[in-house]
Design an enzyme around this catalytic site. Structure first.
Site, PDB file in Angstrom:
ATOM      1  N   ASP A 188       0.856  -1.204   0.123  1.00 35.40           N
ATOM      2  CA  ASP A 188      -0.187  -0.070  -0.062  1.00 35.40           C
ATOM      3  C   ASP A 188       0.875   1.236   0.159  1.00 35.40           C
ATOM      4  O   ASP A 188       2.150   1.157  -0.008  1.00 35.40           O
ATOM      5  CB  ASP A 188      -0.773   0.025   1.286  1.00 35.40           C
ATOM      6  CG  ASP A 188      -0.012  -0.362   2.440  1.00 35.40           C
ATOM      7  OD1 ASP A 188       0.740   0.583   2.804  1.00 35.40           O
ATOM      8  OD2 ASP A 188      -0.157  -1.462   3.275  1.00 35.40           O
ATOM      9  N   GLU A 191       1.332 -10.860   0.154  1.00 32.44           N
ATOM     10  CA  GLU A 191       1.765  -9.413   0.361  1.00 32.44           C
ATOM     11  C   GLU A 191       3.187  -9.194   0.741  1.00 32.44           C
ATOM     12  O   GLU A 191       3.569 -10.260   1.111  1.00 32.44           O
ATOM     13  CB  GLU A 191       0.827  -8.824   1.200  1.00 32.44           C
ATOM     14  CG  GLU A 191       1.120  -6.983   1.161  1.00 32.44           C
ATOM     15  CD  GLU A 191       0.106  -6.253   2.185  1.00 32.44           C
ATOM     16  OE1 GLU A 191      -0.074  -5.064   1.821  1.00 32.44           O
ATOM     17  OE2 GLU A 191      -0.571  -6.987   3.075  1.00 32.44           O
TER      18      GLU A 191
END
Length: 404
Positions: A47, A384
């Site tokens: 992110d 991730e």
């Protein structure tokens, strides 16, 4: 490659030496809404949020790896890259420590961070909040003057980076999953190592007694639970057998009692299993270097890092992007999921092919306890990447270079 990954995570004005050429300057006006300069630092994971707590743990672990495995860094020609990676974080932390008892613990909003795909840019409409560690509803900071009842953990984790920030060490505690007693000990011990001032060891011992840090079984060593690292630092600085015994007990628990995947990877958490294996491998290699059950600790840690690099018969793959056999090609990571120059990649997470850019060196989350893993971009639990995933992993690699 691990240090190349950190260059891909940089926020702010990028230097001329930047090796990840598909990244550009971004978020240069961070902090402007609160009349502060909060540009720089690292994006946390896939992110574009800058979380101060795990970022500080990342810098601590990169620093610890460089301090105690210097020879491995130098042999691999990575010592200068290590210093640059650490400084990129600490420059940001110094900016975030804006005045006595005031520290900005997060930059940008948390909402929608796992579902929105884009590249970080100079201006980003999702970057309007500069929050303290927990709340996401307004711009503010941790500290005393606003009456905040939080801040100890992130203040501690940043404490030794800027010695004038030591006032934060006892300011307004707030508990997270593991509590904040471990951070108080951790901060005091790092200040003791940084300054040579024995008063910090005494402070650490006072916190040790106050929070009874041996009452529960230690399982992880992570940004939220520092106790295994506290045992190691206490032993390093005091040579007291109490802490040696605690460290040995923990390392024995890892080898003989902890949960493992069928392949043999120690499995301490569903989310980011590879990160946890790398973290405790670092502790094991550090113990070995300090003469603690040297051969067994080295052998066990080498096996764990080997699993991450591809020494696994079931997967026959590396878990490090861009390295080894059949590495992940679809890590959950926004900017590497978008082409360069960036175009509309709103559906970048859903496209089926490999990421347009190879995120060299990134350690992905890893398998479930049953051993299941799929290179799926939408699986942010197992695929991730994050700055803290690579931190102790980097030091463990340097340690293995030293003994190779």
């Amino acid at each position: 490659m691990s240090y190349v990954f950190y260059e891909a995570q940089r926020s702010g004005k990028l230097p001329a030496s930047q090796r990840v050429t598909w990244r550009g300057d971004s978020a240069l006006d961070d902090g402007s809404d609160v009349f502060r300069n909060l540009s720089g630092g690292y994006y946390d994971a896939g992110d574009h949020v800058k979380f101060g707590f795990p970022m500080a743990f990342t810098a601590t672990m990169l620093g610890w790896g460089l301090l105690d495995f210097t020879e491995g860094h130098e042999t691999a020609g990575q010592d200068q890259y290590a210093l640059e990676a650490i400084k990129w974080a600490t420059d940001y932390f110094i900016k975030a420590f804006t005045q006595i008892y005031e520290f900005y613990g997060q930059t940008a909003q948390d909402r929608a961070r796992l579902s929105r795909t884009s590249v970080p840019t100079v201006t980003d409409r999702y970057r309007s909040l500069h929050d303290r560690m927990i709340e996401f509803d307004r711009g503010t900071q941790i500290g005393c003057e606003n009456g905040a009842d939080r801040g100890t953990q992130i203040g501690c984790e940043n404490g030794a980076f800027k010695l004038d920030s030591r006032e934060l060490l006892d300011a307004y505690p707030r508990s997270s999953w593991s509590g904040y007693g471990d951070e108080l000990c951790w901060a005091a011990l790092w200040l003791a190592r940084a300054t040579g001032d024995h008063q910090y060891i005494e402070k650490a011992k006072a916190h040790w007694e106050e929070f009874d840090l041996t009452k529960d079984q230690v399982q992880q060593f992570s940004w939220d639970d520092k106790r295994a690292g506290v045992y190691a630092l206490f032993y390093l600085l005091t040579e007291e057998t109490e802490f040696l015994d605690l460290l040995n007990t923990y390392l024995d628990w890892l080898k003989n009692t902890a949960t493992y995947t069928p392949e043999g990877l120690v499995h301490l958490d569903t989310w980011g299993a590879n990160r946890h294996a790398a973290n405790v491998a670092f502790i094991s290699l550090w113990a070995a270097k300090n003469g603690i059950d040297q051969e067994n600790n080295r052998q066990w840690a080498r096996g764990q890092i080997g699993q991450l690099l591809g020494d696994n018969s079931r997967y026959e793959r590396s878990f490090v992007v861009g390295y080894g056999q059949d590495p992940p090609q679809r890590p959950h990571h926004r900017s590497s999921s978008c082409p360069f120059p960036p175009s509309d990649c709103h559906f970048g997470l859903q496209q089926s092919g490999p990421n347009p850019h190879t995120l060299y060196g990134a350690l992905v989350g890893g398998p479930s306890q049953s051993g299941e893993y799929e290179d799926d971009r939408e699986d942010y639990v197992r695929n991730e990447v994050a700055c803290d995933y690579n931190a102790a992993f980097t030091g463990a690699l340097a340690a293995l270079v030293e003994i190779s």
